[in-house]
Scaffold this motif. Structure first.
Motif, short mmCIF file in Angstrom:
data_model
loop_
_atom_site.label_atom_id
_atom_site.label_comp_id
_atom_site.label_asym_id
_atom_site.label_seq_id
_atom_site.Cartn_x
_atom_site.Cartn_y
_atom_site.Cartn_z
N ARG A 202 0.67 -1.12 -0.11
CA ARG A 202 0.10 0.04 -0.03
C ARG A 202 0.88 1.06 0.05
NH1 ARG A 202 -4.54 0.78 4.58
NH2 ARG A 202 -5.51 -0.86 3.50
N ARG B 138 -8.65 6.78 -2.11
CA ARG B 138 -9.01 5.32 -2.38
C ARG B 138 -10.43 4.91 -1.91
NH1 ARG B 138 -5.94 3.03 1.54
NH2 ARG B 138 -4.82 4.77 2.31
N ALA C 222 -6.63 -10.71 -2.88
CA ALA C 222 -5.68 -10.87 -3.81
C ALA C 222 -6.50 -11.31 -5.22
CB ALA C 222 -4.42 -11.71 -3.57
N ARG D 283 -8.18 -8.25 -6.28
CA ARG D 283 -7.40 -7.45 -6.95
C ARG D 283 -7.08 -7.80 -8.25
NH1 ARG D 283 -4.00 -7.24 -3.20
NH2 ARG D 283 -2.63 -8.55 -3.98
N ASP D 284 -6.52 -9.20 -8.62
CA ASP D 284 -6.42 -9.47 -9.74
C ASP D 284 -7.61 -9.43 -10.80
OD1 ASP D 284 -3.92 -10.35 -8.82
OD2 ASP D 284 -4.29 -12.44 -8.34
N ARG E 13 -10.63 -5.57 -9.16
CA ARG E 13 -11.40 -5.02 -8.17
C ARG E 13 -10.88 -3.76 -7.20
NH1 ARG E 13 -16.30 -5.43 -10.29
NH2 ARG E 13 -17.28 -4.91 -8.44
N ARG E 14 -11.19 -2.84 -6.75
CA ARG E 14 -10.67 -2.13 -5.76
C ARG E 14 -11.36 -2.26 -4.33
NH1 ARG E 14 -7.46 2.23 -8.09
NH2 ARG E 14 -6.68 1.59 -9.97
N HIS F 34 -7.39 -2.32 -0.74
CA HIS F 34 -7.23 -0.93 -1.58
C HIS F 34 -7.56 0.13 -0.33
CE1 HIS F 34 -6.58 1.77 -4.68
NE2 HIS F 34 -7.60 2.24 -4.45
#
Length: 817
Positions: A417, A503, A688, A691-692, A695-696, A714
């Motif tokens: 982060r 964020r 994770a 995120r891949d 997505r936030r 995030h």
């Protein structure tokens, strides 16, 4: 010029004296720096000198020549995460920038046997693990080769001391106090200088002598305040320039100093205009933003320390002869027996050898109900023993425990982060060089090109610098953040991170924890009677009073919930507690009374198959009755989930609790996607995966088991009832019994983002209009100062709109409330 043109040491950056030249060390201040420079270059790590950014406030990289100055690392070497592995945790002194982190990690990983070397830039904590080399490490020494591995880092000039979170906290406190003092001084000066400025502006026929007196009084107040308050920005600017780059602090420092210098010049020659008010007011606002940012970083810095503290308490080791001794957890041998008394946290991972008790595992699993623990049950460091003493056979200590794994996940997430760059910093990278090139071009163009005297050309260049002073640009983000933070604070939210608003606006997926987040985190007794859940097993008011009398003698969470349901019921005398089973009382005329598990009360186990926490009460030979408990879903959970979906956000639930319990909460909250039995690693893995997918994620959780996920998301939020670790890892902390503040935070984040972008647009529009006029020589320093102040006021006024409007997006019932 000393040392063949070198005025500063090529390694540590300190000035080179004549003594250094006489010693025959060109380019170096001492033999240690010369050796360090050769070591770094010899290992092919010379890129360090190109990338580093020396901080003048940080200890210079001068290698210690006194062997006594290097501490003994032997007492701090512990077992690593793998069998046979050694580990040590140290605090790095002299850490300047990310290039230092890269150099230290590279120096260590080049050493034989090293399996892991990670420096956390935020905490300055070095985590080193290695496999001792029999051919190089003397088995007779207890440090197992630590000094050999650390020698290259020490030779470069970094100082490695035993990791002490308290010392790091003291450094943070000193920084924040210094910023607070600077903010107080500039605020006091700004208010008083403005009084004199208003007197000059509206003084009517004020004579020149009186006007000059006002200017001198302003100078008397403003100049010391500017000298005191500009230090954080000046240090940052000097550091950036030494590294051959520019940041937002460079034009800020130049503009403030130029405005103050020109004001002093105008005052000394009896000129009509001075700009002390603009300079000191800008410093005041910028220091507010810098202080808030430092506070946010300080709180984030302590996340890992809170986790480590849970496993750092001493444990009681039972020797083979039956004697007991206290020991540090990491010093306990695998296979040893540890005594865990009631009310004590387990300090190791292991298996219960003897004893029956209840364990509060909520910090690890997130499950609200205590877990019955007996011989053969696995227990983990950080869990809390509630009922009776346990003897635990140690399976893992130190770096091999589940708690240590959570710490590693937390630090890895925080490192990731930390790469997020704020919008203002991204703009500054392009803006600052352009400003300086324009001012230099104006000076050279008018002086050399147009033949104007250099004094007049310098005045035009000064007007360009003043008019392009990034006051509005520098205030664009801090002012909005300050107003947004105040607005959220009044709504029961505490904003902890400088980039949290950005964020939050980017989040498109919300992941909730269950216990303490979607639910209240408190077990409550379900209604009784024949129509209650459980049918014929329901309890009556008389049953409740009897059960509450027994329960008042226990600290068990379920017993406390029964006692709370019948307030004022006195504790019955002579009640005996059977750890892990229940309570027994022989004072009833109908026969022995038992309150506890189904097995303890000879009752059917889960007769309706619904699961969940429960207690049974049996009076003599009578039919047992069941007390069921639930963790109540927050009153507005369903409304908030619905509102989040209406915003177009995906929402799901991750919990370490049982599937039946998680499914019930998901239904009550209107959630279609949920996962039960999630460990901390499972939650991080799920984030994770999201995120891949691009997505936030906004993670909302409250337990220790949520801390790595909160850091990995995030952006993250935590209720004020959460454990300290979760609040520390989160970006936003909200108060109260409702989830609605989350929607308010999202709404404020949306508006703040629009206002920041509007402020940038206003600042750039102002520059697009005024810069050509300044370059053409049509703007005097006075007009430039007025224009600069006006642009700042416009930006501040635009940001103030955030405080005058209520956040939107709350559920209808919340808005009405």
């Amino acid at each position: 010029m000393p040392s063949e043109g070198w005025t500063h040491c090529r390694h540590c950056g300190e000035p080179i004296t004549d003594d250094c030249c006489a010693a025959g060390r060109p380019g170096f201040c001492c033999v240690g720096c010369e050796g360090a420079f050769k070591l770094v270059n010899g290992l092919g790590l010379d890129r360090y000198y190109e990338r580093r950014c020396l901080d003048p406030e940080t200890r210079a990289l001068k290698p210690d020549t006194d062997p006594d100055a290097i501490p003994d690392y032997t007492p701090h070497v512990s077992e690593g995460a793998q069998p046979g592995e050694a580990a040590v945790h140290l605090l790095v002194e002299g850490l300047h920038c990310a290039a230092c982190v890269w150099l230290i990690e590279r120096l260590l990983t080049l050493q034989p046997g090293v399996t892991h070397a990670r420096v956390n830039m935020t905490t300055r904590r070095l985590t080193l693990r290695w496999m001792p080399q029999d051919d190089r490490d003397d088995p007779a020494t207890e440090d197992r080769g630590a000094r050999r591995i650390l020698d290259p880092v020490l030779a470069v000039g970094y100082r490695l001391v035993p990791y002490d979170p308290a010392a790091l906290g003291r450094d943070t406190d000193r920084t924040e106090k210094a910023l607070l003092r600077a903010m107080a001084v500039t605020g006091f000066a700004a208010g008083n200088v403005m009084l004199f400025s208003v007197s000059v502006w509206f003084g009517g026929d004020m004579g020149a002598v009186t006007r000059d007196l006002m200017h001198w009084l302003s100078a008397l107040i403003a100049l010391p305040a500017i000298a005191y308050g500009i230090r954080p920005f000046a240090r940052s600017a000097v550091t950036a320039l030494r590294a051959g780059r520019a940041n937002m602090d460079v034009p800020i420092t130049l503009a403030v100093l130029l405005a103050a210098g020109m004001s002093l010049w105008e005052t000394a020659r009896g000129g009509p205009h001075a700009y002390f008010d603009a300079a000191v007011m800008l410093l005041f606002f910028l220091l507010i933003g810098r202080y808030l940012d430092s506070r946010a970083r300080g709180r984030a810095r302590s996340a890992a320390e809170h986790l480590l503290a849970l496993g750092s308490r001493s444990v009681t080791v039972i020797e083979p002869d039956g004697s007991a001794r206290a020991s540090r957890p990491e010093r306990v041998a695998v296979g040893a027996t540890v005594l865990v008394t009631p009310g004590e946290r387990v300090g190791v991972d292991g298996t219960v050898a003897s004893g029956v008790s209840d364990l509060d595992t909520s910090l690890i699993t997130g499950e609200s109900a205590p877990r019955r623990t007996g011989p053969g049950t696995r227990v983990f460091a950080g869990t809390l023993n509630l009922s009776a003493a346990l003897r635990v056979t140690v399976d893992a200590v130190g770096e091999r425990t589940l708690l240590a794994e959570i710490v590693r996940m937390m630090e890895a997430a925080e490192q990731g982060r930390a790469r997020y760059v704020a919008l203002a910093d991204r703009v500054a990278r392009l803006y600052a060089p352009v400003v300086h090139v324009l001012a230099l071009g104006a000076f050279l163009g008018w002086w050399l090109g147009a033949g104007l005297p250099w004094q007049d050309a310098l005045l035009i260049a000064a007007a360009v610098l003043i008019i392009t002073c990034p006051c509005a640009l520098a205030l664009a983000v801090p002012v909005v953040q300050v107003i947004a933070s105040g607005r959220l604070l009044r709504a029961g939210l505490f904003l902890k991170s400088a980039t949290a608003l950005e964020r939050l606006r980017e989040a498109d997926t919300v992941v909730f924890d269950k216990t303490g987040t979607l639910t209240q985190g408190r077990l409550e007794l379900c209604p009784g009677g024949p129509d209650a859940p459980g049918g014929g097993w329901g309890w009556t008011p008389d049953d409740l009073r009897l059960a509450a009398g027994l329960a008042a003698n226990s600290r068990h969470p379920l017993a406390r919930a029964i006692a709370a349901a019948a307030p004022g019921t006195p504790a019955l005398p002579g009640v005996v507690e059977h750890p892990g089973a229940g309570l027994a009382w022989d004072g009833d005329s109908a026969g022995p009374v038992r309150l506890g598990s189904a097995a303890f009360c000879d009752a059917p186990a889960d007769p309706d198959g619904e699961g969940g926490p429960e207690l049974w009460l049996r009076r003599g030979p009578g039919t047992p009755v069941r007390f069921r408990f639930t963790d109540t879903v927050r009153t507005d959970a369903a409304a908030v989930v619905s509102a989040l979906k209406a915003r177009g956000m995906a929402v799901e639930l991750l919990s370490g609790d049982r599937p039946a319990t998680v499914a019930a909460v998901a239904r009550a909250a209107g959630l279609d996607t949920w996962r039960a039995g999630q460990t901390p690693a499972d939650k991080v893995a799920r984030l994770a995966a999201l995120r891949d997918q691009g997505r936030r994620v906004l993670m909302v959780g409250d337990g220790l088991n949520d801390a790595p996920a909160l850091a990995a998301a995030h952006v993250s939020a935590s209720p004020s009832s959460a454990v300290d670790v979760s609040q520390t890892a989160a970006d936003v902390v909200f108060q109260g019994e409702r989830l609605a503040p989350l929607l308010g935070a999202l709404a404020v984040a949306d508006r703040a983002d629009r206002l920041v972008k509007q402020n940038f647009a206003l600042a750039f529009s102002y520059n697009a209009i005024t810069i050509p006029l300044a370059l053409a020589g049509q703007v005097t320093p006075l007009i430039a100062a007025v224009a600069m102040s006006t642009s700042s006021l416009v930006v501040i006024g635009n940001a103030m709109r955030l405080s005058r409007r209520e956040p939107v997006g709350l559920p209808a019932q919340e808005q009405a409330a």
